[in-house]
Design a protein around this motif. Sequence first.
Motif, PDB file in Angstrom:
ATOM      1  N   GLU A  35       8.958   9.288   0.537  1.00  0.00           N
ATOM      2  CA  GLU A  35       7.881   8.500   0.315  1.00  0.00           C
ATOM      3  C   GLU A  35       7.909   7.046   1.180  1.00  0.00           C
ATOM      4  N   PHE A  36       6.684   6.745   1.323  1.00  0.00           N
ATOM      5  CA  PHE A  36       6.850   5.491   2.077  1.00  0.00           C
ATOM      6  C   PHE A  36       5.847   4.479   1.578  1.00  0.00           C
ATOM      7  N   LEU A  37       6.190   3.056   1.712  1.00  0.00           N
ATOM      8  CA  LEU A  37       5.309   1.922   1.408  1.00  0.00           C
ATOM      9  C   LEU A  37       5.141   1.194   2.697  1.00  0.00           C
ATOM     10  N   ILE A  38       3.906   0.306   2.366  1.00  0.00           N
ATOM     11  CA  ILE A  38       3.757  -0.521   3.704  1.00  0.00           C
ATOM     12  C   ILE A  38       3.255  -1.791   2.998  1.00  0.00           C
ATOM     13  N   GLY A  39       3.942  -2.961   3.479  1.00  0.00           N
ATOM     14  CA  GLY A  39       3.649  -4.135   2.788  1.00  0.00           C
ATOM     15  C   GLY A  39       3.194  -5.051   3.891  1.00  0.00           C
ATOM     16  N   ILE A  40       2.219  -5.837   3.802  1.00  0.00           N
ATOM     17  CA  ILE A  40       1.800  -6.899   4.751  1.00  0.00           C
ATOM     18  C   ILE A  40       2.052  -8.268   4.261  1.00  0.00           C
ATOM     19  N   PHE A  41       2.602  -9.039   5.184  1.00  0.00           N
ATOM     20  CA  PHE A  41       3.126 -10.551   4.544  1.00  0.00           C
ATOM     21  C   PHE A  41       2.765 -11.320   5.353  1.00  0.00           C
ATOM     22  N   PHE A  61       0.979  -1.185  -0.075  1.00  0.00           N
ATOM     23  CA  PHE A  61      -0.005   0.144   0.079  1.00  0.00           C
ATOM     24  C   PHE A  61       1.031   1.252   0.122  1.00  0.00           C
ATOM     25  N   GLN A  62       0.273   2.482  -0.636  1.00  0.00           N
ATOM     26  CA  GLN A  62       0.972   3.568  -0.549  1.00  0.00           C
ATOM     27  C   GLN A  62      -0.043   4.633  -0.556  1.00  0.00           C
ATOM     28  N   ASN A  63      -0.052   5.654   0.461  1.00  0.00           N
ATOM     29  CA  ASN A  63      -1.066   6.560   0.427  1.00  0.00           C
ATOM     30  C   ASN A  63      -2.363   6.115   0.546  1.00  0.00           C
ATOM     31  N   GLY A  64      -2.640   4.952   1.205  1.00  0.00           N
ATOM     32  CA  GLY A  64      -3.642   4.097   1.445  1.00  0.00           C
ATOM     33  C   GLY A  64      -4.335   3.310   0.307  1.00  0.00           C
ATOM     34  N   GLN A  65      -3.520   3.142  -0.899  1.00  0.00           N
ATOM     35  CA  GLN A  65      -4.142   2.663  -2.002  1.00  0.00           C
ATOM     36  C   GLN A  65      -3.117   1.532  -2.127  1.00  0.00           C
ATOM     37  N   ALA A  66      -3.702   0.239  -2.694  1.00  0.00           N
ATOM     38  CA  ALA A  66      -3.067  -0.778  -3.102  1.00  0.00           C
ATOM     39  C   ALA A  66      -2.217  -0.745  -4.049  1.00  0.00           C
ATOM     40  N   VAL A  67      -0.955  -0.915  -4.002  1.00  0.00           N
ATOM     41  CA  VAL A  67      -0.055  -0.824  -5.168  1.00  0.00           C
ATOM     42  C   VAL A  67       0.650  -2.056  -5.598  1.00  0.00           C
ATOM     43  N   SER A 127      -7.132  -3.814   5.223  1.00  0.00           N
ATOM     44  CA  SER A 127      -7.463  -4.010   3.936  1.00  0.00           C
ATOM     45  C   SER A 127      -6.827  -5.173   3.248  1.00  0.00           C
ATOM     46  N   SER A 128      -5.589  -5.698   3.812  1.00  0.00           N
ATOM     47  CA  SER A 128      -4.729  -6.759   3.239  1.00  0.00           C
ATOM     48  C   SER A 128      -5.739  -8.228   3.204  1.00  0.00           C
ATOM     49  N   THR A 129      -5.529  -8.971   2.357  1.00  0.00           N
ATOM     50  CA  THR A 129      -6.101 -10.351   2.250  1.00  0.00           C
ATOM     51  C   THR A 129      -5.140 -11.601   3.138  1.00  0.00           C
ATOM     52  N   VAL A 130      -3.984 -10.840   3.707  1.00  0.00           N
ATOM     53  CA  VAL A 130      -3.034 -11.752   4.673  1.00  0.00           C
ATOM     54  C   VAL A 130      -3.816 -11.880   5.958  1.00  0.00           C
TER      55      VAL A 130
END
Length: 281
Positions: free
Chosen positions: A107-113, A5-11, A75-78
Amino acid sequence: MSTWFQNGQAVDAIPLDSRALHYGDGLFETIAIRDRKARLWALHVERLRSGCERLGIEAPDEDVLGKQLAHALQSSTVDTQYALAKIIVSASSGRRGYQRPADGRAEFLIGIFEAVPPDAELLRHGVVTRSCETIVAVQPALAGIKSLNRLEQVLARKEWQDPEVFEGLMCDADGQLICGTMSNVFVIHGDSVSTPALDRCGVAGVMRRHVLDTLSANGVTVAVCDIAWDRVLSADEVFLTNSQFGVLPVRACDEQQWQVGSLSRKILRLMAQAGIEECVA
């Protein structure tokens, strides 16, 4: 499997002019998600802010970052009951070259694993490690922070394929123990606990900090100092720390063998009481 996600949007892509991609110009945090919450959040934010200050990158606002992480988890499917979040902060994209854009934005990104709990047998009996030929280069300007530059760890991890070896231990050019490829290291001699000083190189892990704070609060003194490799081999007990698995005893490194001793077991109990569920025997 992961979602980003970036700025609240899935990327599913990043700009081709990203400074994180071209130069590793940034930092990251790897956060344990337990019961849908970020474990040791305050310590992660503190280290991220410190790293941004040292690199001259604008640190994300803590409230904004927290809300973005909460949105990503929702929001993640994980399955976020037991998962891992990765936050990447980098200098803003711009023209080619080492000089950053003048605006200084980040800039920042958030990943859910997905994540898997460590095998309970490793907690009871300890993990097998090995010494690495790849050394950690001395660079005080980067010491302690978790920058995107991880090539030393990549090269060190490339040294073995044996699935029985859990971790590799790394030294600097002077033969001083620094860290594991993905962990910090503590050694025990009798009643004395020590961990390498990280003022010249290495990453000051959040779990390392939590262990230091917890042990201090419970009357266990830890020396933060240089540790020559022969001091590692002469240790009575050794354990590793990491934000995901918490604390794991070490039972072997190359030909050296150790027992999971009474002090290691006491530290595991203290860390379990301090909220690290993986340390519950």
